[in-house]
Design a protein around this motif. Sequence first.
Motif, PDB file in Angstrom:
ATOM      1  N   THR A 120       0.853  -1.180   0.000  1.00  0.00           N
ATOM      2  CA  THR A 120       0.000   0.000   0.000  1.00  0.00           C
ATOM      3  C   THR A 120       0.888   1.229   0.000  1.00  0.00           C
ATOM      4  O   THR A 120       1.819   1.332   0.797  1.00  0.00           O
ATOM      5  CB  THR A 120      -0.927   0.013   1.228  1.00  0.00           C
ATOM      6  OG1 THR A 120      -1.784  -1.119   1.170  1.00  0.00           O
ATOM      7  CG2 THR A 120      -1.763   1.278   1.285  1.00  0.00           C
ATOM      8  N   LEU A 121       0.605   2.157  -0.901  1.00  0.00           N
ATOM      9  CA  LEU A 121       1.360   3.393  -0.993  1.00  0.00           C
ATOM     10  C   LEU A 121       0.598   4.494  -0.266  1.00  0.00           C
ATOM     11  O   LEU A 121      -0.562   4.756  -0.567  1.00  0.00           O
ATOM     12  CB  LEU A 121       1.553   3.798  -2.458  1.00  0.00           C
ATOM     13  CG  LEU A 121       2.279   5.119  -2.686  1.00  0.00           C
ATOM     14  CD1 LEU A 121       3.744   4.980  -2.309  1.00  0.00           C
ATOM     15  CD2 LEU A 121       2.134   5.556  -4.123  1.00  0.00           C
ATOM     16  N   THR A 122       1.270   5.112   0.717  1.00  0.00           N
ATOM     17  CA  THR A 122       0.706   6.233   1.452  1.00  0.00           C
ATOM     18  C   THR A 122       1.622   7.421   1.226  1.00  0.00           C
ATOM     19  O   THR A 122       2.845   7.281   1.271  1.00  0.00           O
ATOM     20  CB  THR A 122       0.606   5.908   2.955  1.00  0.00           C
ATOM     21  OG1 THR A 122      -0.092   4.671   3.124  1.00  0.00           O
ATOM     22  CG2 THR A 122      -0.131   6.996   3.703  1.00  0.00           C
ATOM     23  N   ALA A 123       1.031   8.595   0.978  1.00  0.00           N
ATOM     24  CA  ALA A 123       1.838   9.774   0.686  1.00  0.00           C
ATOM     25  C   ALA A 123       1.421  10.953   1.556  1.00  0.00           C
ATOM     26  O   ALA A 123       0.252  11.081   1.928  1.00  0.00           O
ATOM     27  CB  ALA A 123       1.702  10.144  -0.789  1.00  0.00           C
ATOM     28  N   TRP A 124       2.406  11.789   1.853  1.00  0.00           N
ATOM     29  CA  TRP A 124       2.194  13.006   2.619  1.00  0.00           C
ATOM     30  C   TRP A 124       2.880  14.158   1.918  1.00  0.00           C
ATOM     31  O   TRP A 124       3.951  13.990   1.338  1.00  0.00           O
ATOM     32  CB  TRP A 124       2.811  12.901   4.015  1.00  0.00           C
ATOM     33  CG  TRP A 124       2.202  11.909   4.915  1.00  0.00           C
ATOM     34  CD1 TRP A 124       1.256  12.130   5.867  1.00  0.00           C
ATOM     35  CD2 TRP A 124       2.511  10.511   4.995  1.00  0.00           C
ATOM     36  NE1 TRP A 124       0.957  10.966   6.521  1.00  0.00           N
ATOM     37  CE2 TRP A 124       1.707   9.951   6.009  1.00  0.00           C
ATOM     38  CE3 TRP A 124       3.389   9.674   4.300  1.00  0.00           C
ATOM     39  CZ2 TRP A 124       1.760   8.606   6.348  1.00  0.00           C
ATOM     40  CZ3 TRP A 124       3.431   8.338   4.627  1.00  0.00           C
ATOM     41  CH2 TRP A 124       2.616   7.821   5.648  1.00  0.00           C
ATOM     42  N   ASP A 125       2.292  15.331   2.016  1.00  0.00           N
ATOM     43  CA  ASP A 125       2.986  16.564   1.723  1.00  0.00           C
ATOM     44  C   ASP A 125       3.422  17.095   3.077  1.00  0.00           C
ATOM     45  O   ASP A 125       2.586  17.441   3.923  1.00  0.00           O
ATOM     46  CB  ASP A 125       2.075  17.555   0.997  1.00  0.00           C
ATOM     47  CG  ASP A 125       1.845  17.159  -0.454  1.00  0.00           C
ATOM     48  OD1 ASP A 125       2.713  16.473  -1.038  1.00  0.00           O
ATOM     49  OD2 ASP A 125       0.798  17.525  -1.010  1.00  0.00           O
ATOM     50  N   VAL A 126       4.728  17.104   3.304  1.00  0.00           N
ATOM     51  CA  VAL A 126       5.291  17.479   4.597  1.00  0.00           C
ATOM     52  C   VAL A 126       5.737  18.939   4.546  1.00  0.00           C
ATOM     53  O   VAL A 126       6.559  19.312   3.709  1.00  0.00           O
ATOM     54  CB  VAL A 126       6.487  16.573   4.958  1.00  0.00           C
ATOM     55  CG1 VAL A 126       7.086  16.986   6.305  1.00  0.00           C
ATOM     56  CG2 VAL A 126       6.082  15.104   4.963  1.00  0.00           C
ATOM     57  N   SER A 127       5.193  19.753   5.451  1.00  0.00           N
ATOM     58  CA  SER A 127       5.605  21.156   5.592  1.00  0.00           C
ATOM     59  C   SER A 127       6.578  21.240   6.752  1.00  0.00           C
ATOM     60  O   SER A 127       6.326  20.671   7.826  1.00  0.00           O
ATOM     61  CB  SER A 127       4.394  22.044   5.874  1.00  0.00           C
ATOM     62  OG  SER A 127       3.493  22.009   4.800  1.00  0.00           O
ATOM     63  N   THR A 128       7.687  21.954   6.542  1.00  0.00           N
ATOM     64  CA  THR A 128       8.717  21.988   7.570  1.00  0.00           C
ATOM     65  C   THR A 128       9.613  23.206   7.424  1.00  0.00           C
ATOM     66  O   THR A 128       9.672  23.816   6.362  1.00  0.00           O
ATOM     67  CB  THR A 128       9.585  20.705   7.509  1.00  0.00           C
ATOM     68  OG1 THR A 128      10.473  20.682   8.614  1.00  0.00           O
ATOM     69  CG2 THR A 128      10.361  20.625   6.204  1.00  0.00           C
ATOM     70  N   ASP A 129      10.336  23.515   8.498  1.00  0.00           N
ATOM     71  CA  ASP A 129      11.424  24.490   8.456  1.00  0.00           C
ATOM     72  C   ASP A 129      12.758  23.792   8.701  1.00  0.00           C
ATOM     73  O   ASP A 129      13.799  24.444   8.794  1.00  0.00           O
ATOM     74  CB  ASP A 129      11.200  25.587   9.500  1.00  0.00           C
ATOM     75  CG  ASP A 129      10.064  26.527   9.101  1.00  0.00           C
ATOM     76  OD1 ASP A 129       9.874  26.756   7.886  1.00  0.00           O
ATOM     77  OD2 ASP A 129       9.355  27.013   9.999  1.00  0.00           O
ATOM     78  N   GLU A 130      12.735  22.446   8.810  1.00  0.00           N
ATOM     79  CA  GLU A 130      13.963  21.661   8.988  1.00  0.00           C
ATOM     80  C   GLU A 130      14.766  21.681   7.687  1.00  0.00           C
ATOM     81  O   GLU A 130      14.222  21.943   6.608  1.00  0.00           O
ATOM     82  CB  GLU A 130      13.633  20.212   9.361  1.00  0.00           C
ATOM     83  CG  GLU A 130      12.863  20.048  10.654  1.00  0.00           C
ATOM     84  CD  GLU A 130      13.680  20.341  11.905  1.00  0.00           C
ATOM     85  OE1 GLU A 130      14.923  20.433  11.811  1.00  0.00           O
ATOM     86  OE2 GLU A 130      13.084  20.484  12.975  1.00  0.00           O
ATOM     87  N   GLU A 131      16.048  21.350   7.778  1.00  0.00           N
ATOM     88  CA  GLU A 131      16.910  21.362   6.592  1.00  0.00           C
ATOM     89  C   GLU A 131      17.085  19.982   5.967  1.00  0.00           C
ATOM     90  O   GLU A 131      17.392  19.885   4.778  1.00  0.00           O
ATOM     91  CB  GLU A 131      18.265  21.967   6.938  1.00  0.00           C
ATOM     92  CG  GLU A 131      18.163  23.446   7.275  1.00  0.00           C
ATOM     93  CD  GLU A 131      19.510  24.100   7.479  1.00  0.00           C
ATOM     94  OE1 GLU A 131      20.534  23.508   7.085  1.00  0.00           O
ATOM     95  OE2 GLU A 131      19.531  25.214   8.015  1.00  0.00           O
ATOM     96  N   THR A 132      16.918  18.911   6.765  1.00  0.00           N
ATOM     97  CA  THR A 132      17.102  17.572   6.212  1.00  0.00           C
ATOM     98  C   THR A 132      15.790  16.791   6.248  1.00  0.00           C
ATOM     99  O   THR A 132      14.904  17.064   7.060  1.00  0.00           O
ATOM    100  CB  THR A 132      18.171  16.763   6.975  1.00  0.00           C
ATOM    101  OG1 THR A 132      17.703  16.519   8.308  1.00  0.00           O
ATOM    102  CG2 THR A 132      19.509  17.491   7.004  1.00  0.00           C
ATOM    103  N   VAL A 133      15.697  15.820   5.361  1.00  0.00           N
ATOM    104  CA  VAL A 133      14.501  14.978   5.288  1.00  0.00           C
ATOM    105  C   VAL A 133      14.304  14.242   6.612  1.00  0.00           C
ATOM    106  O   VAL A 133      13.202  14.190   7.148  1.00  0.00           O
ATOM    107  CB  VAL A 133      14.611  13.977   4.112  1.00  0.00           C
ATOM    108  CG1 VAL A 133      13.419  13.034   4.080  1.00  0.00           C
ATOM    109  CG2 VAL A 133      14.746  14.720   2.792  1.00  0.00           C
TER     110      VAL A 133
END
Length: 146
Positions: free
Chosen positions: A64-77
């Motif tokens: 099963t493929l689950t996806a997110w659009d991640v909002s962040t101020d971090e620099e690395t994944v």
Amino acid sequence: MNAKLLKFILSFALVVLIAVTALTGCNNGNDPSSTEGGGQVAPVQTVGAGETVFRFEVTDPDETLTAWDVSTDEETVGAALLAVGLIAGDESEFGLMVTVVNGIVADFDANGAFWAFFIDGDFAMTGVDDTPIEPDVTYAFVYTEG
């Protein structure tokens, strides 16, 4: 037109068509967004807060493929995914060893399972905690046994 020339042109066109068809149909099963094998695709979710947004995908043991659009101020994944609780793991001298993704544990000692990290469909050459966030890039973890 000369019959020999016409035959050559048609033969060449057929070879090109076969080559294009063969190349577009091959992905060696490495595409984390592929649902071949009966997997499901869940709707994209939105998590986090910040100015940078990137796509994160997870292929679980059931494909099963689950996806997110991640909002962040971090620099690395890795930092961004840790902050929103999508990954967990153990720190080592080599960096973060991800053992849990989206609440699913991969236990290498039990069955050889691990989380493979991909960047835009290619196996990552860097660890998730060393990978800078880039615009228009999709990051993914794929549950893998073996």
